[in-house]
Design an enzyme around this catalytic site. Structure first.
Site, PDB file in Angstrom:
ATOM      1  N   HIS A   1      12.601  57.300  83.562  1.00 47.63           N
ATOM      2  CA  HIS A   1      12.241  57.695  82.198  1.00 47.63           C
ATOM      3  C   HIS A   1      12.137  56.472  81.289  1.00 47.63           C
ATOM      4  O   HIS A   1      12.908  55.525  81.413  1.00 47.63           O
ATOM      5  CB  HIS A   1      13.291  58.651  81.628  1.00 47.63           C
ATOM      6  N   ALA A   2      11.157  56.511  80.397  1.00 52.49           N
ATOM      7  CA  ALA A   2      11.052  55.453  79.385  1.00 52.49           C
ATOM      8  C   ALA A   2      12.282  55.495  78.490  1.00 52.49           C
ATOM      9  O   ALA A   2      12.831  56.560  78.205  1.00 52.49           O
ATOM     10  CB  ALA A   2       9.790  55.650  78.546  1.00 52.49           C
TER      11      ALA A   2
END
Length: 576
Positions: free
Chosen positions: A215-216
């Site tokens: 995930h960013a």
């Protein structure tokens, strides 16, 4: 082979290379400066952040021997600044430094030297080059391909020696019956759902430790950020098909709504149970989660569409009416969709959050040069905190480890507003399936909608990661995030629909991921509960290379695919 598995010597000089984790390297520091100085660093991952203090460097006449090297991350480019005076925990751009250095070529298992020279300039040298990390994909692909080929050969051998004419005839009849059933069912929907759950298991297993898969930290779109919204969207696509099927069997709308309510409650309860895996402490139990958001979105969209749809839709007579017939049938849901978007925008940019600027969309912490440390998520974070309380929201968001942020729930209550919009857009794609009679018109409608939403999403985020009025952000479930992910989902479904249902490209060998999509809830709950158990997960040695982590994540994913195939062979299908 050593090139592909990120091999490095266990010992290099006096350094223990196996002590390094994935994406880590050693950095030696040396100062020839006459007085004590202070090293600060900043990763490219942390947007508009101040430099963070690393350590003090002793003066040249004080330092004795070789100091122990630092262990730093090579996942993103690093910036270094050395200051003559201590700037505290954070250092800002308004203070001049002795030297500044940026390195984008740092590699895993490398050994580097950073020297502050007597004249105040920085010198950087490579003692030991690092290892490339992306070749691990080739190695794992070869191993998986070899395994699948071996299984295919064993299957063919078994068929050759044990297959009799009676079994062959029975299988032939079974295949004919299966084909007849499949003509009535769009296999591309199951394939899309199956691909989503397979990718979800893969990324939840770590995805090999690659930064672009995980995930960013806040804004941006990585592979892991696409999976959940795709799953929500395909659920929306199936809602009109399910409701029409139940209405055609004579079910009343009240009964359909009751079924939707019961299913939503089941999803929410299962999600709560999964949240208690670390301990059933009700005082600190996280309330929201992935399945909870599924339940909320399914309840709202399912009931709304059931109430708005007609039992016997009116057939349009003119060509222009046929072109917009699906939009007309969806007008009630469309009005709610627009109202939800307006509500989201009004609250996001209009709600007063104590101590925070109005319309703030950042991660708080040291973002924006530490200007708003307690403002993570702006209105979204504040609303969830007020409704749920700090003890019942997610305590370990991705932003915490990059921006030093506080607790924030990426599946919180506020984000449900646009999650419902995501599912409504999926429901519209499902209505398109029911209204448009041929594949050309269906694909044309999906393609036009994908282009429109892609342009809207791009305009909102300024076609960049950090720019625009509303950046793409999975944590906030921002409007641009919804537009971009739905656009991508429409493109993928259009391709799958064309090649699987229209051209029947894979009909000779089965449809990929279909079996996984038919038991998605079993796979999701199963992989969550059995996350640390054999044979799904294992550990060998340090597990400090992308190759080992990727191999383990791929193995876990393949085991669950095998379970889905077995359940399909036993004709066992479960849904809540």
């Amino acid at each position: 082979m050593s090139l592909f598995v990120e091999y490095t010597e266990p010992k290099w000089r006096h350094l223990d290379m196996r002590a390094l984790s994935v994406d880590e390297f050693y950095l030696y520091l040396r100062s020839e400066f006459s007085s004590q100085t202070h090293l600060y660093s900043l990763s490219d991952e942390c947007y508009t952040c101040p430099y963070t203090k690393v350590k003090a460097l002793p003066a040249a006449d004080v330092a004795a021997g070789v100091a122990e090297p630092l262990r730093l991350s090579s996942a993103y480019s690093l910036n270094f600044k050395i200051f003559e005076h201590d700037q505290g925990h954070y250092a800002y751009d308004n203070v001049s430094s002795l030297c500044w250095l940026r390195r984008s070529d740092l590699q895993e298992f490398g050994v580097y030297n950073l020297t502050l020279q007597a004249n105040g300039t920085c010198a950087f040298a490579v003692d030991k080059p690092g290892v490339p990390i992306n070749y691990a994909f080739i190695a794992v692909f070869v191993l998986v391909a070899a395994l699948l080929i071996a299984l295919k050969l064993v299957s063919c051998a078994w068929r050759y020696y044990r297959y009799d004419e009676a079994t062959a005839a029975a299988d032939s009849i079974g295949e004919a019956a299966t084909k007849a059933t499949q003509r009535k069912r769009l296999r591309s929907l199951d394939t899309f759902r199956g691909l989503s759950i397979v990718l979800m298991i893969f990324v939840n297993s770590g995805g090999g430790g690659y930064a672009w898969i995980e995930h960013a930290a806040w804004n941006g779109l990585h592979l892991a950020d696409i999976v959940f919204p795709s799953f929500l969207w395909i659920m929306g696509v199936c809602i009109p098909l399910s409701v029409k099927s139940q209405l055609s069997r004579g079910s009343s709308k009240a009964r359909i709504c009751l079924r939707i309510l019961v299913r939503s409650i089941k999803l929410f309860v299962i999600g709560l149970c999964l949240n208690s895996m670390s301990g059933p402490n009700l005082e600190q139990l996280r309330v929201m989660g992935v399945l909870q958001r599924f339940g909320v979105a399914y309840l709202v969209v399912g009931v709304l569409h059931t109430l708005c749809c007609r039992r016997e839709p009116i057939s349009p007579q003119r060509s222009w009416q046929r072109a917009v017939h699906d939009v007309c049938l969806f007008s009630g849901e469309l009005a709610v969709l627009l109202a939800l978007v307006a509500t989201y925008l009004g609250l996001t940019f209009g709600l007063r959050v104590p101590g925070c600027p109005r319309g703030y969309l950042g991660p708080g912490g040291k973002h924006d040069y530490n200007a708003h440390p307690k403002c993570i998520g702006g209105a979204a974070g504040y609303a969830d905190l007020q409704v749920l309380g700090n003890a019942h929201i997610y305590q370990h968001p991705t932003a915490k480890y990059v921006y030093d942020s506080t607790a924030f729930d990426p599946e919180g209550i506020f984000g449900c507003i646009l999650s419902v919009v995501q599912v409504l857009l999926g429901a519209f794609a499902g209505v398109t399936l029911l209204v448009h009679p041929n594949y050309q018109s269906r694909i044309r409608r999906w393609t036009l909608l994908a282009i429109l939403l892609g342009l809207i999403g791009g305009a909102l985020c300024g076609f960049s990661r950090e720019g625009g009025a509303i950046p793409v952000n999975k944590n906030l479930w921002s409007l641009s995030f919804v537009c971009v992910t739905v656009s991508l989902a429409l493109v993928i479904l259009s391709l799958m629909y064309y090649f699987i249902d229209v051209r029947e490209t894979w009909s000779w060998s089965g449809y990929p991921f279909t079996e996984c999509g038919m038991n998605a809830i079993v796979m999701y709950v199963g992989h969550s509960v059995l996350h640390k158990m054999l044979p799904w997960h294992w550990r060998i040695g340090e597990m400090n290379t992308h190759f080992m982590l990727l191999l383990e994540a791929t193995w876990n994913t393949l085991v669950w695919v095998g379970i889905a195939l077995y359940l399909d062979a036993q004709e066992f299908y479960y849904s809540v």
